[in-house]
Design a protein around this motif. Structure first.
Motif, PDB file in Angstrom:
ATOM      1  N   THR A 278      28.437  -2.795  28.847  1.00  0.00           N
ATOM      2  CA  THR A 278      27.429  -3.250  27.675  1.00  0.00           C
ATOM      3  C   THR A 278      27.818  -3.825  26.307  1.00  0.00           C
ATOM      4  O   THR A 278      27.468  -4.427  25.884  1.00  0.00           O
ATOM      5  N   SER A 324      20.506  -6.140  27.627  1.00  0.00           N
ATOM      6  CA  SER A 324      21.238  -6.077  29.114  1.00  0.00           C
ATOM      7  C   SER A 324      22.573  -5.378  28.915  1.00  0.00           C
ATOM      8  O   SER A 324      23.406  -5.432  28.015  1.00  0.00           O
ATOM      9  N   LYS A 325      22.899  -4.581  30.050  1.00  0.00           N
ATOM     10  CA  LYS A 325      23.939  -4.255  30.315  1.00  0.00           C
ATOM     11  C   LYS A 325      24.940  -4.879  31.152  1.00  0.00           C
ATOM     12  O   LYS A 325      26.191  -4.687  31.089  1.00  0.00           O
ATOM     13  N   ASP A 329      21.058  -8.131  34.599  1.00  0.00           N
ATOM     14  CA  ASP A 329      20.043  -7.460  34.074  1.00  0.00           C
ATOM     15  C   ASP A 329      18.858  -8.322  33.655  1.00  0.00           C
ATOM     16  O   ASP A 329      17.628  -7.573  33.897  1.00  0.00           O
ATOM     17  N   LYS A 332      17.417  -8.268  37.314  1.00  0.00           N
ATOM     18  CA  LYS A 332      17.233  -7.231  37.988  1.00  0.00           C
ATOM     19  C   LYS A 332      15.866  -6.681  37.236  1.00  0.00           C
ATOM     20  O   LYS A 332      14.953  -6.042  38.178  1.00  0.00           O
ATOM     21  N   THR A 333      15.767  -6.724  36.097  1.00  0.00           N
ATOM     22  CA  THR A 333      14.620  -5.660  35.513  1.00  0.00           C
ATOM     23  C   THR A 333      13.424  -6.540  35.136  1.00  0.00           C
ATOM     24  O   THR A 333      12.505  -6.137  34.879  1.00  0.00           O
TER      25      THR A 333
END
Length: 454
Positions: A278, A324-325, A329, A332-333
């Motif tokens: 992150t 975003s990490k 992300d 994915k999200t």
RNA sequence: GGCCCCAUCGUCUAGCCUGGUCUAGGACACCUCCCUUUCACGGAGGUAACGAGGGUUCGAAUCCCUCUGGGGUCACCA
């Protein structure tokens, strides 16, 4: 070595060896094979007639052996601790110990850094090197890396997770489209059998379980940065001191030294790894994030590039950067960007109900989230242009008049309408990403859906 | 069981070799508060460790011993 008497042929059968081992165990001793005398030529002839093949064993000197190790320090094994081990198998092939010593010599290997489980093997390798007149590489035995539950971290861990899930769900057949019946049966029948990666991924999706990242490529797939992995891995078992823990490979190259390697096994902390990742992503410039996000998507998320086109794809990346990490992300999200308007599922949870004002009547005169949604249909449809500033201005104007200036009470219902849940990138970016037609279509569907809720 | 190795916050570790500056430092996690249109980020504070017992010493996390606990290894596998 046979000619020099440094090694000898041994004719013992497996049964004889087993018997010797059993005897030693009964006496509570560790079994150590020793030279048992040269068989007579008659015996040898008989063995040959029986079809027996001899192995070649190394005649280990009966003296204490000091293992020199740059990490653990020197350790001395008492005389007799290393037995007359096999260097050539019955089938004529050299054993690992013999082969590795010869190979290291031929390859001019200078440093052997390997896991701690090899520590006592090193004694064998050292006596062989002496007997053969070989140089001795510098040895260093690194601690193993463990899982949080103290088990050894291993590539088998993926199968472990899947087997557990299968057992919990009491499945008797592989879910449709995951693995073949044959693979399934073989895999479940033997804990040593591993599924191939693609099959494992399909099965994990079907079972709704998360596979642990084990191989370097697993971490890449999950969106971890290679430089972060190097940094973090180096920290498991080594540290540069002075409270430094963020560094690049250049620093590692200059500062790494075996004498600062830790001797104890470390547990692999995925949470801390994520935190490191992150930080690295937050420290990236917009341009770098864009470039690396594109590279990641090209390999692992091509569907986003195809569906969004390059302009909106870049917007997705920009809008996702600071939250975003991992490089994965943004995708994915934000799966809602991929589904068709008809297929979008609205999540019936506490946060959604609260934002829409379902089940809890608003205070006197105040409009519910659902009311705002109905009103926003006209507002949005009438917008001359579909851009973030235009959307924001329109929503602000609306909120000032109808929502006591609280933009959140308008934004949140909109977020639900287009994404299906209360989580998405900033709302105006999200609306642009979804597009005008899709936004209006989703608005209708959401209103219909929410109106049916109690 | 024999042999070898290891032991600091929940976790990764700094300090240990060259005893005092350690009322043991950092990071992740956790807790509290702040910021905030979601999520996340960010900011301020906080809880938390020298495995036990003996020595040596004016003084020990640091040196020595014992115990306890953990790991590795005892293959015609690599």
């Amino acid at each position: 070595m046979l000619a020099e008497g440094k090694a000898y042929e041994a004719w013992d059968s497996t049964e004889e060896l087993d018997a010797l081992r059993k005897e030693a165990t009964a006496r509570k001793e560790a079994f150590r094979y020793r030279f048992r005398g040269t068989p007579s030529s008659d015996d040898i002839a008989r063995y040959r007639a029986e079809g027996r093949q001899p192995v070649v064993r190394f005649r280990t000197p009966q003296v204490p052996i000091t293992i020199q190790d740059e990490v653990l320090g020197d350790a001395t094994l008492p005389a007799g601790e290393v037995d007359d081990f096999v260097i050539r198998k019955k089938d004529g092939f050299p054993t690992y110990h013999f082969a590795v010593v010869v190979d290291d010599e031929l390859m001019r290997v200078t440093h052997v850094l390997r896991a701690q489980e090899h520590f006592t093997n090193t004694a064998k390798h050292m006596v062989l090197q002496d007997a053969l007149g070989f140089r001795r590489p510098t040895y260093g035995h690194l601690s193993i890396i463990k899982n949080p539950d103290d088990s050894k971290m291993s590539k088998r861990d993926k199968d472990k997770v899947l087997r557990k899930a299968v057992k919990e769900k009491a499945l008797t057949a592989p879910p449709e489209g995951t693995v073949t019946i044959e693979e399934w049966t073989k895999w479940l029948g033997d804990d040593n059998v591993q599924l191939d990666l693609e099959g494992a991924i399909r099965l994990a999706e079907a079972l709704k379980v998360q596979l642990p990242e084990i191989n370097v490529d697993d971490f890449r797939r999950s969106g971890y940065l290679p430089e972060t992995i190097c940094n973090f891995l180096a920290l498991n078992g080594w540290s540069p001191g002075h409270d430094i823990e963020k560094f690049d490979n250049e620093f590692l190259k200059e500062r790494f030294s075996l004498d600062r390697v830790i001797k104890t096994p470390a547990k692999f902390d995925r949470v801390k790894l994520l935190a490191f990742n992150t930080d690295a992503i937050n420290a990236m410039s917009r341009e770098d994030f864009l470039r690396r996000g594109r590279e990641h998507a090209a390999v692992f998320r091509p569907e986003y590039l195809e569906k969004l086109g390059s302009a909106r794809f870049d917007l997705l990346l920009h809008a996702s950067h600071e939250r975003s990490k991992t490089l994965d992300d943004p995708f994915k999200t934000n799966g809602f960007l991929l589904v068709s308007d008809d297929a979008l599922a609205f999540s019936d949870d506490k946060n959604v109900r609260k934002a829409l004002g379902i089940g809890a009547p608003a205070a006197d005169g105040a409009k519910s989230g659902l009311d705002h949604l109905r009103a926003m249909r006209g507002v949005l449809a009438a917008l001359p242009e579909w851009t973030q500033p235009a959307l924001e201005a329109a929503a602000n104007a609306y909120a000032a008049e109808h929502a006591a200036g609280k933009i959140g009470s308008v934004a949140q219902p909109l977020r639900i309408a287009v994404s299906g849940s209360t989580v998405s990138p900033p709302i105006w970016d999200t609306l642009v990403l979804v597009g005008r037609d899709a936004t209006l279509a989703r608005l209708e569907r959401c209103i219909a859906w929410a109106s049916g809720l109690g």
